[in-house]
Design a protein around this motif. Sequence first.
Motif, PDB file in Angstrom:
ATOM      1  N   ALA A  86       2.184  11.473  -1.063  1.00 58.62           N
ATOM      2  CA  ALA A  86       1.655  12.172   0.136  1.00 58.62           C
ATOM      3  C   ALA A  86       0.079  11.719   0.124  1.00 58.62           C
ATOM      4  O   ALA A  86      -0.476  11.745   1.182  1.00 58.62           O
ATOM      5  CB  ALA A  86       1.849  13.553   0.315  1.00 58.62           C
ATOM      6  N   GLY A  87      -0.372  11.497  -1.001  1.00 55.13           N
ATOM      7  CA  GLY A  87      -2.016  11.282  -1.078  1.00 55.13           C
ATOM      8  C   GLY A  87      -2.292   9.682  -0.984  1.00 55.13           C
ATOM      9  O   GLY A  87      -3.552   9.382  -1.330  1.00 55.13           O
ATOM     10  N   VAL A  88      -1.218   8.832  -1.121  1.00 57.79           N
ATOM     11  CA  VAL A  88      -1.248   7.490  -1.197  1.00 57.79           C
ATOM     12  C   VAL A  88      -0.994   6.550   0.119  1.00 57.79           C
ATOM     13  O   VAL A  88      -0.036   7.009   0.990  1.00 57.79           O
ATOM     14  CB  VAL A  88      -0.274   6.862  -2.357  1.00 57.79           C
ATOM     15  CG1 VAL A  88      -0.384   5.431  -2.458  1.00 57.79           C
ATOM     16  CG2 VAL A  88      -0.650   7.534  -3.696  1.00 57.79           C
ATOM     17  N   MET A  89      -2.004   5.791   0.438  1.00 53.53           N
ATOM     18  CA  MET A  89      -1.990   4.790   1.346  1.00 53.53           C
ATOM     19  C   MET A  89      -1.456   3.379   0.813  1.00 53.53           C
ATOM     20  O   MET A  89      -1.909   3.011  -0.337  1.00 53.53           O
ATOM     21  CB  MET A  89      -3.201   4.707   2.199  1.00 53.53           C
ATOM     22  CG  MET A  89      -3.658   5.953   2.547  1.00 53.53           C
ATOM     23  SD  MET A  89      -5.228   5.679   3.312  1.00 53.53           S
ATOM     24  CE  MET A  89      -5.280   5.028   4.841  1.00 53.53           C
ATOM     25  N   ALA A  90      -0.556   2.808   1.467  1.00 56.16           N
ATOM     26  CA  ALA A  90      -0.274   1.400   1.192  1.00 56.16           C
ATOM     27  C   ALA A  90      -0.137   0.506   2.155  1.00 56.16           C
ATOM     28  O   ALA A  90       0.035   0.649   3.470  1.00 56.16           O
ATOM     29  CB  ALA A  90       1.204   1.457   0.618  1.00 56.16           C
ATOM     30  N   TRP A  91      -0.620  -0.915   1.967  1.00 56.33           N
ATOM     31  CA  TRP A  91      -0.583  -1.903   2.797  1.00 56.33           C
ATOM     32  C   TRP A  91       0.177  -3.053   2.346  1.00 56.33           C
ATOM     33  O   TRP A  91       0.107  -3.399   1.281  1.00 56.33           O
ATOM     34  CB  TRP A  91      -1.972  -2.269   2.892  1.00 56.33           C
ATOM     35  CG  TRP A  91      -2.220  -3.465   4.104  1.00 56.33           C
ATOM     36  CD1 TRP A  91      -2.158  -3.292   5.376  1.00 56.33           C
ATOM     37  CD2 TRP A  91      -2.502  -5.116   3.927  1.00 56.33           C
ATOM     38  NE1 TRP A  91      -2.376  -4.546   6.159  1.00 56.33           N
ATOM     39  CE2 TRP A  91      -2.527  -5.349   5.248  1.00 56.33           C
ATOM     40  CE3 TRP A  91      -2.416  -5.797   2.762  1.00 56.33           C
ATOM     41  CZ2 TRP A  91      -2.541  -6.864   5.548  1.00 56.33           C
ATOM     42  CZ3 TRP A  91      -2.641  -7.212   2.729  1.00 56.33           C
ATOM     43  CH2 TRP A  91      -2.667  -7.646   4.122  1.00 56.33           C
TER      44      TRP A  91
ATOM     45  N   ILE B 174       2.018   3.866   5.490  1.00 55.71           N
ATOM     46  CA  ILE B 174       2.261   2.648   5.097  1.00 55.71           C
ATOM     47  C   ILE B 174       1.925   1.700   6.341  1.00 55.71           C
ATOM     48  O   ILE B 174       2.248   1.931   7.488  1.00 55.71           O
ATOM     49  CB  ILE B 174       3.767   2.233   4.679  1.00 55.71           C
ATOM     50  CG1 ILE B 174       4.085   3.261   3.850  1.00 55.71           C
ATOM     51  CG2 ILE B 174       4.050   0.825   4.599  1.00 55.71           C
ATOM     52  CD1 ILE B 174       5.906   3.266   3.652  1.00 55.71           C
ATOM     53  N   TYR B 175       1.107   0.587   6.116  1.00 55.40           N
ATOM     54  CA  TYR B 175       0.444  -0.338   7.029  1.00 55.40           C
ATOM     55  C   TYR B 175       0.656  -2.049   6.757  1.00 55.40           C
ATOM     56  O   TYR B 175       1.413  -2.061   5.850  1.00 55.40           O
ATOM     57  CB  TYR B 175      -0.889  -0.075   7.233  1.00 55.40           C
ATOM     58  CG  TYR B 175      -1.240   1.398   7.531  1.00 55.40           C
ATOM     59  CD1 TYR B 175      -1.345   1.877   8.528  1.00 55.40           C
ATOM     60  CD2 TYR B 175      -1.527   2.065   6.293  1.00 55.40           C
ATOM     61  CE1 TYR B 175      -1.771   3.199   8.685  1.00 55.40           C
ATOM     62  CE2 TYR B 175      -1.755   3.539   6.255  1.00 55.40           C
ATOM     63  CZ  TYR B 175      -2.051   4.076   7.717  1.00 55.40           C
ATOM     64  OH  TYR B 175      -2.373   5.632   7.955  1.00 55.40           O
ATOM     65  N   GLY B 176       0.646  -2.818   7.783  1.00 54.62           N
ATOM     66  CA  GLY B 176       0.944  -4.002   7.405  1.00 54.62           C
ATOM     67  C   GLY B 176       2.298  -4.403   7.584  1.00 54.62           C
ATOM     68  O   GLY B 176       3.013  -3.872   8.291  1.00 54.62           O
TER      69      GLY B 176
ATOM     70  N   LEU C  52      12.465  -3.063   2.830  1.00 53.63           N
ATOM     71  CA  LEU C  52      12.956  -2.780   1.464  1.00 53.63           C
ATOM     72  C   LEU C  52      11.672  -2.131   0.870  1.00 53.63           C
ATOM     73  O   LEU C  52      11.949  -0.787   0.235  1.00 53.63           O
ATOM     74  CB  LEU C  52      13.468  -3.799   0.535  1.00 53.63           C
ATOM     75  CG  LEU C  52      14.812  -4.360   1.086  1.00 53.63           C
ATOM     76  CD1 LEU C  52      15.106  -5.726   0.137  1.00 53.63           C
ATOM     77  CD2 LEU C  52      15.986  -3.328   0.699  1.00 53.63           C
ATOM     78  N   ALA C  53      10.588  -2.576   1.153  1.00 54.94           N
ATOM     79  CA  ALA C  53       9.254  -1.894   0.207  1.00 54.94           C
ATOM     80  C   ALA C  53       9.096  -0.414   1.001  1.00 54.94           C
ATOM     81  O   ALA C  53       8.815   0.367   0.420  1.00 54.94           O
ATOM     82  CB  ALA C  53       8.159  -2.789   0.528  1.00 54.94           C
ATOM     83  N   ARG C  54       9.210  -0.544   2.417  1.00 60.57           N
ATOM     84  CA  ARG C  54       8.818   0.682   3.086  1.00 60.57           C
ATOM     85  C   ARG C  54       9.674   1.858   2.662  1.00 60.57           C
ATOM     86  O   ARG C  54       9.413   2.984   2.250  1.00 60.57           O
ATOM     87  CB  ARG C  54       9.024   0.485   4.627  1.00 60.57           C
ATOM     88  CG  ARG C  54       7.812  -0.283   5.134  1.00 60.57           C
ATOM     89  CD  ARG C  54       7.883  -0.263   6.745  1.00 60.57           C
ATOM     90  NE  ARG C  54       6.981  -1.246   7.425  1.00 60.57           N
ATOM     91  CZ  ARG C  54       7.213  -2.493   7.599  1.00 60.57           C
ATOM     92  NH1 ARG C  54       8.233  -2.895   7.553  1.00 60.57           N
ATOM     93  NH2 ARG C  54       6.369  -3.022   8.049  1.00 60.57           N
TER      94      ARG C  54
END
Length: 245
Positions: A145-150, A209-211, A196-198
Motif C-alpha cells: 500500500a505504500g508503494v507506487m509502480a510505473w 500503478i501507472y504507465g 499480468l504485471a498489474r
Amino acid sequence: MNPDWLIPDWPAPARVKAFVTTRTGGASSAPYAGLNLGDHVGDDPASVAQNRAFLRTALPAEPVWLQQVHGIRVLDADGDIASTEADASVTRRAERVCVVLTADCLPVLFCDVEGNVVAAAHAGWRGLLGGMLEATVAAMHLPGAGVMAWLGPAIGAQAFEVGDEVRDAFIAEQPAASAAFVAYRPGKWLADIHALARMRLQRIGVTRIYGGGACTYTEPARFYSYRRDGVTGRMASLIWLQRDG
C-alpha cells in the motif's frame, strides 16, 4: 535531455527522478542504430561507450549497471556490491541511479509514497512468473500500500505470442491471469504483459500503478524490440532520488 525520452506519468514525490531512453539519437549503427545502451548484444563497444557517456550527462552519477539473467534477484545498490548479476536494484541513497535494460521485456520503476526509496526491475514473462516484482517490493521493506509502480514500454498485447505452457503456468498460480491471454492460433496465445504485471502487483497490495501504454514491437522508429528484430539494441529505464536541498 533528449526530448524523445519518456518521463513516467505518475504522481511520484518530488525527490524521485526517472526516465526511459528510446533508440533516437546515439552513435550505434544498424542493426543497433541509435542510442543502444546494451554492452552484451554485439554492438561496437566504442559506440556503446559513447552512448553511455551521453546518457551520463543527464544523470547525477554513473548508473548501477546489472548483469540481467531473467531471474528474481534484487541487488541492494547501497551495500557492498560483490556481484551485479540481478534483475532489479533498490536504493535509499540520494543520487544512486538504479537502471534496467530492455527490448520487449517489461521495465518497472518503483518508489514509495514518501520519496525515501526507489527501485528498478526487469521482468519478462519468466521474471513475472517467478516473482520478480514481488521480490522487488519485498526488498523495499514496505507494505504494498505504500508503494507506487510505473510500467514502462514493453511488447504489447497485440504482438506477444506465447504457447499453452506459458498461459497454463500463469493460470495455475493465479486463475485470474486467464483474462490476460487471448486465443490466437492452435496452441498459441497473445499475452498482455502489462496486465499480468498489474495483477501480480495488486495481489501484494500495490494499487498505485501507472504507465503501461507503450508497445516496443509496433514502434520501430522509437523502440528496440528483440521479438521483432532479433539482433537489436537495448533501452534503459532509470530512477534515482534527488539530493535534498
